[in-house]
Motif scaffolding. Sequence first.
Motif, PDB file in Angstrom:
ATOM      1  N   CYS A 373     -19.509  87.144  11.614  1.00  0.00           N
ATOM      2  CA  CYS A 373     -20.530  87.470  11.145  1.00  0.00           C
ATOM      3  C   CYS A 373     -21.713  88.910  11.040  1.00  0.00           C
ATOM      4  CB  CYS A 373     -21.786  86.213  10.514  1.00  0.00           C
ATOM      5  SG  CYS A 373     -21.969  86.539  12.502  1.00  0.00           S
ATOM      6  N   PRO A 374     -22.334  88.901  10.117  1.00  0.00           N
ATOM      7  CA  PRO A 374     -23.073  89.937  10.396  1.00  0.00           C
ATOM      8  C   PRO A 374     -24.218  89.236  11.280  1.00  0.00           C
ATOM      9  CG  PRO A 374     -23.715  89.101   8.373  1.00  0.00           C
ATOM     10  CD  PRO A 374     -22.683  88.357   8.713  1.00  0.00           C
ATOM     11  N   PRO A 375     -24.104  91.258  11.882  1.00  0.00           N
ATOM     12  CA  PRO A 375     -25.829  91.159  13.418  1.00  0.00           C
ATOM     13  C   PRO A 375     -27.081  89.649  13.205  1.00  0.00           C
ATOM     14  CG  PRO A 375     -25.101  92.874  12.981  1.00  0.00           C
ATOM     15  CD  PRO A 375     -25.097  92.781  11.861  1.00  0.00           C
ATOM     16  N   TYR A 414     -31.613  98.466  10.264  1.00  0.00           N
ATOM     17  CA  TYR A 414     -31.335  97.822  10.985  1.00  0.00           C
ATOM     18  C   TYR A 414     -30.144  96.531  10.695  1.00  0.00           C
ATOM     19  CZ  TYR A 414     -32.609 100.405  14.814  1.00  0.00           C
ATOM     20  OH  TYR A 414     -33.024 101.719  15.472  1.00  0.00           O
ATOM     21  N   ALA A 415     -30.668  95.788  10.076  1.00  0.00           N
ATOM     22  CA  ALA A 415     -29.934  95.101   9.213  1.00  0.00           C
ATOM     23  C   ALA A 415     -29.379  95.225   7.547  1.00  0.00           C
ATOM     24  CB  ALA A 415     -30.736  93.745   8.749  1.00  0.00           C
ATOM     25  N   THR A 416     -29.624  96.754   7.898  1.00  0.00           N
ATOM     26  CA  THR A 416     -28.518  96.904   6.105  1.00  0.00           C
ATOM     27  C   THR A 416     -26.606  97.444   6.443  1.00  0.00           C
ATOM     28  OG1 THR A 416     -30.558  97.659   5.207  1.00  0.00           O
ATOM     29  CG2 THR A 416     -28.546  98.844   4.536  1.00  0.00           C
ATOM     30  N   PHE A 440     -18.507  94.034  13.059  1.00  0.00           N
ATOM     31  CA  PHE A 440     -19.318  93.034  11.853  1.00  0.00           C
ATOM     32  C   PHE A 440     -18.320  92.950  10.197  1.00  0.00           C
ATOM     33  CE2 PHE A 440     -22.665  93.323  15.535  1.00  0.00           C
ATOM     34  CZ  PHE A 440     -22.645  93.269  16.464  1.00  0.00           C
ATOM     35  N   ASN A 441     -18.708  91.272  10.515  1.00  0.00           N
ATOM     36  CA  ASN A 441     -18.911  91.224   8.761  1.00  0.00           C
ATOM     37  C   ASN A 441     -19.702  91.406   8.197  1.00  0.00           C
ATOM     38  OD1 ASN A 441     -16.625  90.439   7.033  1.00  0.00           O
ATOM     39  ND2 ASN A 441     -16.146  88.609   8.615  1.00  0.00           N
ATOM     40  N   SER A 442     -20.000  92.053   6.708  1.00  0.00           N
ATOM     41  CA  SER A 442     -20.793  92.100   5.594  1.00  0.00           C
ATOM     42  C   SER A 442     -21.105  90.771   4.937  1.00  0.00           C
ATOM     43  CB  SER A 442     -21.015  93.129   4.879  1.00  0.00           C
ATOM     44  OG  SER A 442     -19.590  92.874   4.172  1.00  0.00           O
ATOM     45  N   VAL A 443     -23.070  90.896   4.515  1.00  0.00           N
ATOM     46  CA  VAL A 443     -23.391  90.131   4.263  1.00  0.00           C
ATOM     47  C   VAL A 443     -21.902  89.679   2.935  1.00  0.00           C
ATOM     48  CG1 VAL A 443     -25.038  88.604   2.897  1.00  0.00           C
ATOM     49  CG2 VAL A 443     -25.414  90.065   4.767  1.00  0.00           C
ATOM     50  N   ASP A 444     -22.086  90.580   2.387  1.00  0.00           N
ATOM     51  CA  ASP A 444     -20.969  90.540   1.133  1.00  0.00           C
ATOM     52  C   ASP A 444     -20.084  89.938   1.276  1.00  0.00           C
ATOM     53  OD1 ASP A 444     -22.806  92.298  -0.516  1.00  0.00           O
ATOM     54  OD2 ASP A 444     -22.212  94.064  -0.665  1.00  0.00           O
ATOM     55  N   ASN A 445     -19.641  89.797   2.333  1.00  0.00           N
ATOM     56  CA  ASN A 445     -17.827  88.789   2.936  1.00  0.00           C
ATOM     57  C   ASN A 445     -18.512  87.663   2.947  1.00  0.00           C
ATOM     58  OD1 ASN A 445     -16.039  91.274   2.831  1.00  0.00           O
ATOM     59  ND2 ASN A 445     -15.794  91.515   5.238  1.00  0.00           N
ATOM     60  N   VAL A 446     -19.739  87.246   3.713  1.00  0.00           N
ATOM     61  CA  VAL A 446     -19.900  85.778   3.993  1.00  0.00           C
ATOM     62  C   VAL A 446     -19.777  85.239   2.784  1.00  0.00           C
ATOM     63  CG1 VAL A 446     -21.364  84.771   4.919  1.00  0.00           C
ATOM     64  CG2 VAL A 446     -21.292  86.677   5.917  1.00  0.00           C
ATOM     65  N   PHE A 462     -29.639  86.973   9.223  1.00  0.00           N
ATOM     66  CA  PHE A 462     -28.714  87.970   8.852  1.00  0.00           C
ATOM     67  C   PHE A 462     -29.501  89.745   8.331  1.00  0.00           C
ATOM     68  CE2 PHE A 462     -25.591  85.049   8.241  1.00  0.00           C
ATOM     69  CZ  PHE A 462     -25.483  85.116   9.541  1.00  0.00           C
ATOM     70  N   ASP A 463     -30.078  88.787   6.951  1.00  0.00           N
ATOM     71  CA  ASP A 463     -31.220  89.842   6.317  1.00  0.00           C
ATOM     72  C   ASP A 463     -32.006  89.981   5.093  1.00  0.00           C
ATOM     73  OD1 ASP A 463     -30.808  88.468   4.707  1.00  0.00           O
ATOM     74  OD2 ASP A 463     -29.244  88.885   2.779  1.00  0.00           O
ATOM     75  N   GLY A 464     -32.739  88.695   6.695  1.00  0.00           N
ATOM     76  CA  GLY A 464     -33.906  88.667   6.218  1.00  0.00           C
ATOM     77  C   GLY A 464     -34.135  88.156   4.974  1.00  0.00           C
TER      78      GLY A 464
END
Length: 468
Positions: A373-375, A414-416, A440-446, A462-464
């Motif tokens: 997952c993303p951070p 930081y989340a981008t 880490f994976n990106s949100v797009d990949n999730v 992950f991205d707020g």
Amino acid sequence: MGGLFGVVSKEKCITDLFYGVDYHSHLGTKRGGLAVINSDGMLKRSIHSLKQSYFRVKFEQDLPKFDGHMGIGVISDSEAQPIAVHSHLGRYAICTVMKISNIDSLAQDVLSEGKIFTELSDGSTNATELLAQLINHGDSFAQGIRYAQSKIEGSCTMLILTDDGIIAARDYYGRTPLVIGSKEGAYCVASESCSMINLGYDLERELGPGEAVLITPGGIKPLLPAEGRLHVCSFLWIYYGFPAASYEGVNVDQARRNLGRLMGEQDDIQADLVSPIPDSGNCMAIGYSEGARVPFRNAVLKYTPTWPRSFMPIDQTTRSLVAKMKLIPNYGLMKGKKLVFCDDSIVRGTQLRDNVEIFRRHGAGEVHIRISCPPLVYPCPYLNFSASKSPLEFVTRRTIEQLEGTHDKNLKEYATYGSPCYCKMVEAIRSNLKMNSLKFNSVDNVVKAIGLPKECICTHCFDGSGNN
Ligand code: SF4
């Protein structure tokens, strides 16, 4: 997070209830509870701590006191439940998977109306009892549930055992799942779809966001339509869920494999082999192996004969010892090798740092960590995610503090994924945890791995992002 299971049946239902609830044990470690309307009409309850023992071990001794056709149960990561209630709506028992972020102000409203609470959870308001108080505002269960949904900030999925059947109501944004199964003469309702398979139930359907139904042995009666907007937790697929479960028709094992495959396809490391950090990295590592065309091997194994699950050790020293003892490095595979290890997430990072050190001590040439997952940058306001109490429990926030002098500066940056701040943060975590590389994976990949539209999935931690 927690999990729910309920049964209504023309036959005695206790065996199904017992095993159905037990199949939710991966969703919580604090408490378990059962409530049954017995054949003599009595409502019987049992609640135990699960901090030092399994659900089956704790509840086996109680089974003789249960003897009915309808019951609900819960694995809870927070308060003691089910709660038994007697109100103008009748007698009922209620259990929940939820988090009420505005619990203090709602509790204050209830008290200022001259009402009382009879249960406490670790000295504070019991959230399930508060929910019951909100439901009791309505002239009917349907009205009360909608009222509660409109008041609660967070999320709220529930089962209510009444004399007429079980009411199942999913969170208004569908953040946590509820699925109905059926077999001859019986229905069940569960958080995890895989919990009903060995009990002989076929999947009927999932409840939609905000939907509520009354389940009786004769059928399923609609109470409230699914009028909410779906914003299901993406962390169900990444971390919480059992691999055999599906949510919104998307299998957990498949989504985890997709996460690994996408990462493998996009990676530029020419590793000798990829290994999961068990058990959390298992599905992802298979996918990574496919995507990166790197051999899959078990370079570290969990000693399952005695460590099938870690109970909550009392102190940090014991916790670290347990974490260390249950994983055995397969040093025969490690010597001089360039290794990729897959894991689902990094929360605090302490365990991963220890693992990396152990891998190196056992001869690993290079240790590259890939995270599904993303951070995790934002605490979860919707579920009882154990590390959400303080943002500083996240390795990301401690790293941001190290870089910025405060943990809450430039969070969006930081989340981008791929931004200068993001790269600086990931590099600092890598260096602190002494890895050769960290990705880490990106949100797009999730979103791609799950396969639902982005607006139907919660990725807030992950991205707020918020409700759409
Ligand atoms: S914030 Fe994260 S853990 Fe919480 S509901 Fe959203 S995706 Fe799930």
